[in-house]
Design a protein around this motif. Structure first.
Motif, PDB file in Angstrom:
ATOM      1  N   ASP A  64      -4.259  10.362  -3.368  1.00 39.86           N
ATOM      2  CA  ASP A  64      -4.341  11.802  -3.150  1.00 39.86           C
ATOM      3  C   ASP A  64      -3.063  12.348  -2.515  1.00 39.86           C
ATOM      4  N   ALA A  65      -2.414  11.539  -1.675  1.00 37.00           N
ATOM      5  CA  ALA A  65      -1.232  12.005  -0.933  1.00 37.00           C
ATOM      6  C   ALA A  65       0.058  11.913  -1.734  1.00 37.00           C
ATOM      7  N   ASN A  66       0.044  11.213  -2.863  1.00 36.02           N
ATOM      8  CA  ASN A  66       1.278  10.982  -3.626  1.00 36.02           C
ATOM      9  C   ASN A  66       1.126  11.489  -5.055  1.00 36.02           C
ATOM     10  N   GLU A  67       1.530  12.719  -5.289  1.00 32.53           N
ATOM     11  CA  GLU A  67       1.392  13.314  -6.615  1.00 32.53           C
ATOM     12  C   GLU A  67       2.287  12.647  -7.648  1.00 32.53           C
ATOM     13  N   SER A  68       3.271  11.884  -7.189  1.00 36.80           N
ATOM     14  CA  SER A  68       4.149  11.186  -8.129  1.00 36.80           C
ATOM     15  C   SER A  68       3.434  10.020  -8.819  1.00 36.80           C
ATOM     16  N   ILE A  69       2.305   9.592  -8.271  1.00 33.31           N
ATOM     17  CA  ILE A  69       1.542   8.502  -8.879  1.00 33.31           C
ATOM     18  C   ILE A  69       0.574   9.105  -9.888  1.00 33.31           C
ATOM     19  N   ALA A  70       0.759   8.806 -11.140  1.00 36.53           N
ATOM     20  CA  ALA A  70      -0.106   9.347 -12.189  1.00 36.53           C
ATOM     21  C   ALA A  70      -1.330   8.476 -12.421  1.00 36.53           C
ATOM     22  N   ASN A  71      -1.148   7.154 -12.274  1.00 36.67           N
ATOM     23  CA  ASN A  71      -2.232   6.199 -12.527  1.00 36.67           C
ATOM     24  C   ASN A  71      -2.374   5.296 -11.305  1.00 36.67           C
ATOM     25  N   PRO A  72      -3.533   5.299 -10.636  1.00 36.66           N
ATOM     26  CA  PRO A  72      -3.690   4.485  -9.430  1.00 36.66           C
ATOM     27  C   PRO A  72      -3.536   2.986  -9.678  1.00 36.66           C
ATOM     28  N   ASN A 124      -1.952  -0.688   5.887  1.00 36.61           N
ATOM     29  CA  ASN A 124      -1.621   0.493   6.689  1.00 36.61           C
ATOM     30  C   ASN A 124      -2.850   1.211   7.233  1.00 36.61           C
ATOM     31  N   GLY A 125      -4.000   0.528   7.195  1.00 34.43           N
ATOM     32  CA  GLY A 125      -5.196   1.076   7.819  1.00 34.43           C
ATOM     33  C   GLY A 125      -5.745   2.329   7.163  1.00 34.43           C
ATOM     34  N   THR A 126      -5.672   2.393   5.820  1.00 37.34           N
ATOM     35  CA  THR A 126      -6.217   3.554   5.121  1.00 37.34           C
ATOM     36  C   THR A 126      -6.877   3.084   3.831  1.00 37.34           C
ATOM     37  N   THR A 127      -7.139   3.962   2.892  1.00 38.00           N
ATOM     38  CA  THR A 127      -7.769   3.604   1.626  1.00 38.00           C
ATOM     39  C   THR A 127      -6.842   3.971   0.475  1.00 38.00           C
ATOM     40  N   TRP A 128      -7.059   3.300  -0.670  1.00 39.35           N
ATOM     41  CA  TRP A 128      -6.190   3.573  -1.811  1.00 39.35           C
ATOM     42  C   TRP A 128      -6.393   4.997  -2.316  1.00 39.35           C
ATOM     43  N   LYS A 186       8.231   4.688  -3.906  1.00 35.68           N
ATOM     44  CA  LYS A 186       8.030   5.091  -2.521  1.00 35.68           C
ATOM     45  C   LYS A 186       6.630   5.683  -2.364  1.00 35.68           C
ATOM     46  N   ILE A 187       5.851   5.133  -1.450  1.00 38.47           N
ATOM     47  CA  ILE A 187       4.488   5.586  -1.209  1.00 38.47           C
ATOM     48  C   ILE A 187       4.416   6.196   0.191  1.00 38.47           C
ATOM     49  N   ARG A 188       3.975   7.440   0.259  1.00 38.78           N
ATOM     50  CA  ARG A 188       3.803   8.079   1.573  1.00 38.78           C
ATOM     51  C   ARG A 188       2.403   7.802   2.099  1.00 38.78           C
ATOM     52  N   VAL A 189       2.317   7.306   3.323  1.00 42.72           N
ATOM     53  CA  VAL A 189       1.024   7.023   3.957  1.00 42.72           C
ATOM     54  C   VAL A 189       0.624   8.250   4.770  1.00 42.72           C
ATOM     55  N   VAL A 232       5.181   8.015   7.238  1.00 42.61           N
ATOM     56  CA  VAL A 232       5.374   6.585   7.006  1.00 42.61           C
ATOM     57  C   VAL A 232       5.569   6.400   5.505  1.00 42.61           C
ATOM     58  N   ILE A 233       6.709   5.871   5.112  1.00 41.03           N
ATOM     59  CA  ILE A 233       7.032   5.647   3.708  1.00 41.03           C
ATOM     60  C   ILE A 233       7.091   4.146   3.453  1.00 41.03           C
ATOM     61  N   VAL A 234       6.336   3.691   2.457  1.00 41.00           N
ATOM     62  CA  VAL A 234       6.294   2.274   2.106  1.00 41.00           C
ATOM     63  C   VAL A 234       6.960   2.087   0.740  1.00 41.00           C
ATOM     64  N   THR A 235       7.848   1.117   0.652  1.00 38.37           N
ATOM     65  CA  THR A 235       8.482   0.781  -0.624  1.00 38.37           C
ATOM     66  C   THR A 235       7.665  -0.308  -1.304  1.00 38.37           C
ATOM     67  N   VAL A 236       7.244  -0.051  -2.523  1.00 31.76           N
ATOM     68  CA  VAL A 236       6.395  -0.990  -3.254  1.00 31.76           C
ATOM     69  C   VAL A 236       7.174  -2.263  -3.567  1.00 31.76           C
ATOM     70  N   ALA A 237       6.559  -3.406  -3.237  1.00 24.69           N
ATOM     71  CA  ALA A 237       7.153  -4.713  -3.537  1.00 24.69           C
ATOM     72  C   ALA A 237       6.426  -5.343  -4.720  1.00 24.69           C
ATOM     73  N   GLU A 238       7.012  -6.384  -5.270  1.00 24.66           N
ATOM     74  CA  GLU A 238       6.405  -7.102  -6.395  1.00 24.66           C
ATOM     75  C   GLU A 238       5.027  -7.606  -5.995  1.00 24.66           C
ATOM     76  N   GLY A 239       4.026  -7.315  -6.817  1.00 24.84           N
ATOM     77  CA  GLY A 239       2.667  -7.782  -6.548  1.00 24.84           C
ATOM     78  C   GLY A 239       1.825  -6.831  -5.720  1.00 24.84           C
ATOM     79  N   ASP A 240       2.430  -5.739  -5.225  1.00 26.68           N
ATOM     80  CA  ASP A 240       1.676  -4.766  -4.430  1.00 26.68           C
ATOM     81  C   ASP A 240       0.741  -3.943  -5.317  1.00 26.68           C
ATOM     82  N   SER A 241      -0.344  -3.480  -4.717  1.00 23.13           N
ATOM     83  CA  SER A 241      -1.243  -2.518  -5.348  1.00 23.13           C
ATOM     84  C   SER A 241      -1.544  -1.443  -4.321  1.00 23.13           C
ATOM     85  N   LEU A 242      -2.133  -0.348  -4.771  1.00 27.38           N
ATOM     86  CA  LEU A 242      -2.508   0.688  -3.807  1.00 27.38           C
ATOM     87  C   LEU A 242      -3.501   0.139  -2.786  1.00 27.38           C
TER      88      LEU A 242
END
Length: 251
Positions: A84-92, A75-79, A100-103, A58-68
């Motif tokens: 942990d699942a997205n190494e492309s994110i350096a700062n939470p 999506n029924g999970t935790t930030w 693009k965020i992988r769930v 499941v890939i989510v595209t970040v929209a304006e105002g979104d946070s982890l």
């Protein structure tokens, strides 16, 4: 005349032999390319029995105002699992519209990137923040005589632990077991907002301890009140701390 008779007898014999010959054409299998129709059917049956893997990320595209946190809640999970699942994110705390965020799946095993990231943030804030203009750290203690609010709280004698105290100040925040960063994930699952910036009225969380934020000062320091100071139930304390003293907050 005799010759004609011999020919007639020979013709009758040949005709009888032809009528008694076995037919072989019926047992000959039809072929298609290099495989018989029987082989093709067996291969088709084998493919039907092979397990199919229709599971897709499941890939989510970040929209304006979104946070982890908001993406995780939707999506029924935790930030922390998203981070942990997205190494492309350096700062939470820093995601951008269009990212693009992988769930991850609920049963997916993930390497812990969150702990190191939070520790690095805390170290960076501590190094960059100026010292408070007036470092008012009071360590006055007194016995807190009210009984705990929650029957499942950590109660010793007539005093409170830090967990009971923040629950008494913030009844909407449950006692999520022993104090520590596990409170952040539990609060998120309960629908609470969390972050790394102190706010008045927030629950301050660090390793093994929680406190209540009384106020935030202009220089970035903030004042907390707490129970269980020095791991002694009932010991009340109020102090002003430097930025980064507590790593995360429940709002």
């Amino acid at each position: 005349m005799r010759f004609n008779k011999a020919l007639a007898v020979l013709a009758v014999a040949i005709s009888a032999a032809l009528w008694s010959a076995p037919a072989f054409a019926e047992s000959t299998p039809t072929t298609s390319g290099d495989k018989t129709s029987t082989d093709s059917k067996q291969e088709s049956d084998k493919k039907d029995k092979e397990p199919k893997n229709d599971k897709k990320d499941v890939i989510v595209t970040v929209a304006e105002g979104d946070s982890l946190s908001s993406i995780a809640e939707a999506n029924g999970t935790t930030w922390t699992r998203l981070f942990d699942a997205n190494e492309s994110i350096a700062n939470p705390d820093a995601i951008n519209p269009g990212d693009k965020i992988r769930v991850p799946a609920a049963d997916e095993q993930l390497a812990d990137r969150t702990s190191a990231a939070l520790a690095a943030q805390q170290t960076a804030r501590a190094q960059a923040a100026p010292a408070p203009a007036a470092r008012r750290s009071t360590y006055t203690t007194r016995q807190y005589t009210s009984k705990p609010v929650s029957s499942s709280s950590y109660y010793v004698g007539n005093g409170m632990w830090c967990t009971d105290y923040v629950h008494s100040r913030r009844p909407d925040v449950a006692v999520y077991g022993n104090a520590g960063y596990n409170w952040i994930g539990a609060a998120q699952r309960a629908g609470k907002s969390t972050g790394t910036a102190p706010q008045a009225g927030a629950v301050a969380v660090t390793n093994g301890h929680v406190a209540y934020v009384e106020s935030v000062n202009a220089d970035g320091s903030y004042t907390v009140s707490e129970m269980g100071w020095n791991y002694k139930a009932g010991n009340y304390n109020k102090r002003t701390v430097r930025p980064g003293t507590f790593g995360q907050f429940i709002y």
